[in-house]
Design an enzyme around this catalytic site. Sequence first.
Site, PDB file in Angstrom:
ATOM      1  N   GLU A 148       1.043   0.313 -15.918  1.00  0.00           N
ATOM      2  CA  GLU A 148       0.633  -1.092 -15.824  1.00  0.00           C
ATOM      3  C   GLU A 148      -0.155  -1.705 -16.759  1.00  0.00           C
ATOM      4  O   GLU A 148      -0.250  -3.031 -17.063  1.00  0.00           O
ATOM      5  CB  GLU A 148      -0.170  -1.082 -14.388  1.00  0.00           C
ATOM      6  CG  GLU A 148       0.700  -0.756 -13.281  1.00  0.00           C
ATOM      7  CD  GLU A 148       0.860   0.686 -12.801  1.00  0.00           C
ATOM      8  OE1 GLU A 148       0.711   1.558 -13.791  1.00  0.00           O
ATOM      9  OE2 GLU A 148       1.537   0.989 -11.668  1.00  0.00           O
ATOM     10  N   PHE A 157      -4.385   5.925   2.017  1.00  0.00           N
ATOM     11  CA  PHE A 157      -3.466   6.155   0.803  1.00  0.00           C
ATOM     12  C   PHE A 157      -3.464   4.901  -0.238  1.00  0.00           C
ATOM     13  O   PHE A 157      -2.912   3.783   0.398  1.00  0.00           O
ATOM     14  CB  PHE A 157      -2.025   6.499   1.496  1.00  0.00           C
ATOM     15  CG  PHE A 157      -1.152   6.734   0.046  1.00  0.00           C
ATOM     16  CD1 PHE A 157      -1.602   8.121  -0.533  1.00  0.00           C
ATOM     17  CD2 PHE A 157       0.286   6.383   0.023  1.00  0.00           C
ATOM     18  CE1 PHE A 157      -0.631   8.535  -1.656  1.00  0.00           C
ATOM     19  CE2 PHE A 157       0.926   6.832  -1.275  1.00  0.00           C
ATOM     20  CZ  PHE A 157       0.423   7.906  -1.858  1.00  0.00           C
ATOM     21  N   GLN A 158      -3.596   5.160  -1.419  1.00  0.00           N
ATOM     22  CA  GLN A 158      -3.533   4.229  -2.317  1.00  0.00           C
ATOM     23  C   GLN A 158      -4.461   3.102  -2.059  1.00  0.00           C
ATOM     24  O   GLN A 158      -4.107   1.920  -2.590  1.00  0.00           O
ATOM     25  CB  GLN A 158      -2.112   3.818  -2.626  1.00  0.00           C
ATOM     26  CG  GLN A 158      -1.325   5.022  -3.398  1.00  0.00           C
ATOM     27  CD  GLN A 158      -0.159   4.662  -3.999  1.00  0.00           C
ATOM     28  OE1 GLN A 158       0.581   3.842  -3.579  1.00  0.00           O
ATOM     29  NE2 GLN A 158       0.348   5.467  -5.053  1.00  0.00           N
TER      30      GLN A 158
END
Lengths: 584, 186
Positions: free
Chosen positions: A52, A114-115
């Site tokens: 990214e 999560f994340q």
Amino acid sequence: MTKQMTGARMVVQALKDQGVEVVFGYPGGAVLPIYDEIFQQNDIRHILVRHEQGAVHMAEGYARSTGKPGVVLVTSGPGATNAVTGMTDALLDSIPIVVLTGQVPTFLIGTDAFQEADTVGITRACTKHNWLVKETDRLAETIHQAFHVATQGRPGPVLIDIPKDVQFATGTYTEPAQARTGHYQPKVKGDRPAIEALAALIEQAERPIFYTGGGVINSGPEASRLLRELVDATGFPITSTLMGLGAYPGSGKNWLGMLGMHGLYEANLAMHDCDLMIAVGARFDDRITGRIPDFSPGSKKAHIDIDPSSINKVIHADIPIVGDVTEVLRELLEIWTARGRKTNRAPLERWWGRIAEWKQVNCLSFRNSDKVIKPQYALQRLEALTKGYDRYITTEVGQHQMWAAQFLHFDDPNRWMTSGGLGTMGYGLPASIGAQIAHPDALVINVAGEASWLMNMQEMGTAVQFRAPVKQFILNNERLGMVRQWQQLLHGERYSQSWSEALPDFVKLAEAFGCKGIKVDHPGDLDDAIREMIAYDGPVVMDVLVEKHENCFPMIPSGKPHNEMLLGEVSTEGAITGAGAALV
Amino acid sequence: MSALNIKKGATSHSAYELRDPHAEVIETHTLAVLVDNESGVLARVIGLFSGRGYNIESLTVAEVDHKGHLSRITIVTRGTPQVIEQIKAQLARLVPVHEVHDLTVEGPAVQRELALFKVVGTGDHRVEALRLADIFRANVVDSTLESFVFEITGTAEKIDAFADLMRPLGLREIARTGIAALARGA
Ligand SMILES: Cc1ncc(C[n+]2csc(CCOP(=O)(O)OP(=O)(O)O)c2C)c(N)n1
Ligand SMILES: [Mg+2]
């Protein structure tokens, strides 16, 4: 007529309505609905990156080479945190970037899902502004506002965090024209009395200089055109920061070269001795000023900038002019023309006489060799052999970057992309891909150091996949050269961790990625190697083995004034005092 | 002061506030900042102060225009004139910031702070605390046989002075709101 659609479709629709053609991104759980929409359309091209950070630097390369905002799409959590360096880079260099991040669904926010990461919290300090959108009805408007904020006033990165349930839900689409861009309308017209006062100083100045920066380029091509007209009509000398190269042509007759820590002798001395400094879209960074109390002590300073906080931040401006460079230069030219386009001829001629003496120092001279390739020589040859091409240059960070700024010349804006404010190693390779995607037929070259290049080399995969024929011109000194130089000059030649050990075979590496690798280690073979690189129809990694211990001069050591510059081949002993050593 | 006759103001013209840039005197300024009442706006303002190393002496925030979604942040800060100008310019460039007013330079302003004091004691101390509270026009808002909670409004200096007097008389706890301020006149 109200248009109903899902949040995910809104994202794509809003991007289209903003004229976006390319998105640099990487998918993940929290952006899958948006990727689903991207799959089902053909207007927006998606460039799949390998990391990214690469996406953001590509968007920067795209933005800087086109003047349009760059767009990034990444997932929540690690996707967003990986983009942080790129956003910080864009913030410091004022590059318009719109970053879209996925977020966990609104009902999971705050549960360490999560994340999940507090993306707006993390990126508050590295964006111009950011938004967490909690209702689908607000999504399209927010995206339009984001483009407005990224591009208006002093440009910069913005981020929109979009929870997954907001992407799935249906809401009403807001057209760009209906979006409230609210009170965010930065002042673009300069104050007339201040511009008149500057015109009067231009008439009287005996030792004037234009000091220009990235703001001229950000203001658009018209700003560069007006600058050229003004410089040529006044006959004043002009220097520029690293970020401003190309606004005035490198081949122009009033051009003194870059200023600053590794700037040219004549440029820095002219800044030091001038009596009128006209700063245009530049921000008096510490790489420019050196020791503040000794910075151009005898001059009156006019400062044109669109960001009021840049004025009087570091250096006191006698004539502050808040406004867009294009608007202000146009008005300045009008006023100065109406007053008869006068300058103080005789002293100005004497001033050029002094500058001519400084030029004779020939500060960029270096001892060439017929056995090893000197990095300066490699850049001289690159310049000579790429001159006639439609050329874009990016760089990594280090000695090679400074040599590139010194030895390559730019006759147009938007042709030179480098990480100036943040100094981000790993910028150049992805930035070159971004520029190439925007200009598929141009010759795009990343002048790299071997260490920087390794930081984002995975993006060669992106270059190959998307047929971006970028040329990676690696000046390989097997050293963290700039670090080594400082250790030599500042830290008693104790070369702590500044070796590039266990380097890969760059030719094999290139081949492993499916592109061409070239290695050259002898000056006599250099021209042919460069020609081969240019001629090859595809991405090339060129490993140029250069002198390992070359230092980059001129250099103004930290904490020293402009007129205490180190030149090549001179003794550097005792160059930097204890206080200066504490500066970076 | 500026040789140029440029209109001075708080927000868009803050760069023209040409006071002596070399003055090293530390000044205290009260700033009123009108912001969009959106999530994160306070974090943005505070982050600006901590990130750039500016001081916050007092900070209050509350919505002042429900329909317009506007909040008013009142900040008391200290710094050299140059730093104060930077603070104002940096605040003004935040996207949700509508207006920045420097109440210290824009003419006379009234400043008030509210504080609650818990004073615990019996006998003479208790009588003395009540007598001083009366002088300071503090109200008793809670009382038991051995404690009072006083409510006092006034300038920060007045509240400091009241605290100094109450300390030997059994002051246990103080809660202060921080400063609210408005320019005088219409
Ligand atoms: C991400 C990052 N980490 C560390 C640095 C500090 N740094 C500046 S230049 C440099 C060495 C760069 O080496 P190389 O890319 O080989 O370029 P050279 O100076 O040898 O030309 C380092 C480590 C940086 N600028 N960016
Ligand atoms: Mg190197």
